[in-house]
Design an enzyme around this catalytic site. Structure first.
Site, mmCIF file in Angstrom:
data_model
loop_
_atom_site.group_PDB
_atom_site.id
_atom_site.type_symbol
_atom_site.label_atom_id
_atom_site.label_comp_id
_atom_site.label_asym_id
_atom_site.label_seq_id
_atom_site.Cartn_x
_atom_site.Cartn_y
_atom_site.Cartn_z
ATOM 1 N N HIS A 18 0.922 -1.122 0.155
ATOM 2 C CA HIS A 18 0.116 0.020 -0.015
ATOM 3 C C HIS A 18 0.960 1.328 -0.045
ATOM 4 O O HIS A 18 1.641 1.407 0.938
ATOM 5 C CB HIS A 18 -1.023 -0.040 1.139
ATOM 6 C CG HIS A 18 -1.606 1.357 1.323
ATOM 7 N ND1 HIS A 18 -2.562 1.538 0.657
ATOM 8 C CD2 HIS A 18 -1.538 2.184 2.134
ATOM 9 C CE1 HIS A 18 -3.309 2.917 0.796
ATOM 10 N NE2 HIS A 18 -2.518 3.158 1.885
ATOM 11 N N ASP A 41 0.866 5.209 -0.527
ATOM 12 C CA ASP A 41 -0.322 6.647 -0.342
ATOM 13 C C ASP A 41 0.482 7.377 -1.457
ATOM 14 O O ASP A 41 1.777 7.880 -1.343
ATOM 15 C CB ASP A 41 -0.089 7.243 0.884
ATOM 16 C CG ASP A 41 -0.880 6.472 1.922
ATOM 17 O OD1 ASP A 41 -2.076 6.597 1.818
ATOM 18 O OD2 ASP A 41 -0.299 5.917 2.760
ATOM 19 N N ASP A 79 -7.633 1.968 2.582
ATOM 20 C CA ASP A 79 -7.034 3.128 3.661
ATOM 21 C C ASP A 79 -7.954 4.198 3.491
ATOM 22 O O ASP A 79 -7.472 5.354 3.461
ATOM 23 C CB ASP A 79 -5.575 3.553 3.199
ATOM 24 C CG ASP A 79 -4.951 4.468 4.394
ATOM 25 O OD1 ASP A 79 -5.403 4.268 5.455
ATOM 26 O OD2 ASP A 79 -3.726 5.024 3.967
#
Length: 486
Positions: A228, A230, A340
């Site tokens: 993951h 961002d 998220d």
């Protein structure tokens, strides 16, 4: 008595790990680029400035007598922190070819045999991290004993099964019996001797007996590799792109060693960045997609905020995201992948239904400190009556659980986590399978070699343990949908 034998086995595992590396050779000299000039770098010397890039170079050759061993290049900063968003991250090239990336969770690069018996040029492109923190660097070749290493992974796996079952319920007698018998067979009196290797083989034969003690598969796990990242958080956009490049390079290197390894990545914007800045890497990703080893899902252009975003923006997220995935990879993305995100528009089910996106995945509502949503798998009905099949990942997080109900999308893959994650799942009576997305995110890198070794061992049924039977999220949702049919 059980606790004594469990802790004794843990200590013996620690002793066995001492013999994994037979020899280590420091690579010297190493040179570090300072502005436009090169200077000798003394390994272990602290350096580094926030957000600064460094280049280091050297040369090495693998000793011919190491050919029967597993040889790795080890690069580490000896920083004890787990947070790979603040630690240095590196791209490593040999003879001008980018091989793999290095970070605090990925410290070794297994070298193929075509690197042996010749001088090789080493180049390290290093980003110092996002905080003002100096660090040392150590670069070496290590000779790994493959028999010791495989016995370590066996013992770790079965010992961690024992630990998970003790914590989350089940019968531990079989693990107590076979793990104790196996560690009792190990002979450390003369490391690397005939007796030593004979004892390793004895221990592994005992572990094999444990597999034969398992019954029919009842609890199932789909485990997909994941990282993951961002695209906008604590770093620049360019750093987000480079985190993707570094992570994907590591994923591809590990796929060479573990052909069964599959990986899922969302966010077409990241793919677009990679296509523009690393076209060769992008082409290799596309090849893995065709081979079925790389799963492109997510539906939206990025993993979008869904609280403040307007309806028009959400429509465009789905329109541009799905259109890119269809054009570039020939896939009609089926899963809205939003692990998220802190909240969700009640209009989402309608938008998903109208864009042929029947499945939704998230975890973030588990971060609620006051209560737990009573369902992990369910149909989410929107304002207009549209419904989308939803699954909340239930992966537990050992050592970091800021709320009582916390689960994670940056999951580890070890028996304790797998056992605890299945125990956490609330719809077992409807569906006997969970989805686990495992691998390091934020700083990136994804799954580690140890995770993949453990996964191999959990693909075979073991007593009282969920079995990893799947490796693609899209297929998990198809099975989940079948379970929810009236």
């Amino acid at each position: 008595m059980e606790l004594f034998e469990f802790e004794r086995a843990q200590r013996i595992l620690g002793e066995l790990k001492k013999y994994r590396v037979q020899e280590e050779q420091r690579i010297d000299p190493i040179y570090k680029k300072n502005n436009e000039s090169w200077e000798l770098y003394q390994q272990g010397t602290f350096f580094g400035e926030k957000n600064r890039y460094y280049t280091l170079k050297g040369s090495f050759s693998v000793p011919g007598e190491w050919k029967e061993a597993t040889v790795a290049l080890r690069i580490e900063t000896v920083l004890g922190e787990w947070d790979n968003t603040t630690n240095p991250q590196m791209n490593v090239s040999i003879d001008g070819t980018l091989i793999q990336s290095i970070d605090v969770n990925h410290k070794e690069i297994i070298l193929d045999h075509f690197f042996f018996d010749r001088s090789l040029d080493l180049s390290i492109e290093l980003w110092a991290g996002r905080t003002e923190k100096k660090f040392p660097l150590y670069v070496s070749l290590i000779k790994i004993d493959p028999e010791v290493e495989q016995t370590i992974y066996d013992l770790f796996t079965f010992l961690d099964c024992w630990r998970g079952i003790r914590q989350f319920g089940g019968k531990t007698e079989m693990y107590q019996k076979f793990v104790t018998k196996a560690v009792n067979s190990l002979d450390f009196r003369q490391p690397y001797s005939t007796l030593f290797y004979s004892s390793l083989k004895s221990a592994r034969r005992i572990f094999e007996e444990l597999y034969h003690s398992a019954g029919a598969i009842e609890e199932r796990v789909t485990a997909v590799g994941h990282t993951h990242i961002d695209l906008a958080w604590l770093w620049t956009v360019q750093q987000a792109i480079e985190k993707g490049q570094r992570s994907f390079q590591t994923v591809l290197k590990l796929m060479e060693e573990f052909p069964e390894y599959t990986f899922l990545q969302s966010q077409p914007q990241m793919y677009q960045f990679i296509k523009e800045q690393a076209p060769e890497l992008y082409d290799e990703i596309k090849r893995k997609v065709v081979e079925g080893k790389w799963e492109v899902e997510g539906a939206m252009w990025v993993e979008a905020d869904c609280n403040l975003t307007s309806g028009e923006s959400l429509v465009r997220q789905l329109l541009y995201g799905k259109r890119f995935i269809k054009k570039e990879f020939g896939i009609d993305s089926q899963i809205l992948w939003l692990p998220d995100v802190f909240g969700y528009s009640a209009a989402l089910p309608q938008l998903l239904l109208k864009t042929n996106t029947p499945y939704f995945m998230t975890t973030k509502l588990s971060w609620n400190q006051f209560n737990q949503l009573p369902y992990d798998s369910f149909y989410w009905q929107g304002i207009d009556g549209s419904r989308v099949l939803t699954h909340f990942i239930t992966t537990i997080s050992e050592g970091y659980s800021p709320t009582p109900y916390y689960t994670t999308y940056n999951g580890l893959l070890d028996p304790y986590t797998i056992k605890g994650s299945f125990d956490r799942y609330q719809q077992k009576s409807t569906h006997n399978e969970i989805l686990v997305a495992y691998g390091y995110g934020d700083g990136g890198g994804g799954p580690t070699r140890q995770m993949l070794e453990v996964q191999r061992r959990l693909h075979r049924p073991l007593p009282e343990m969920p079995t990893i039977t799947g490796n693609r999220a899209s297929e998990f949702y198809q099975r989940l949908e079948h379970s929810f049919l009236p």
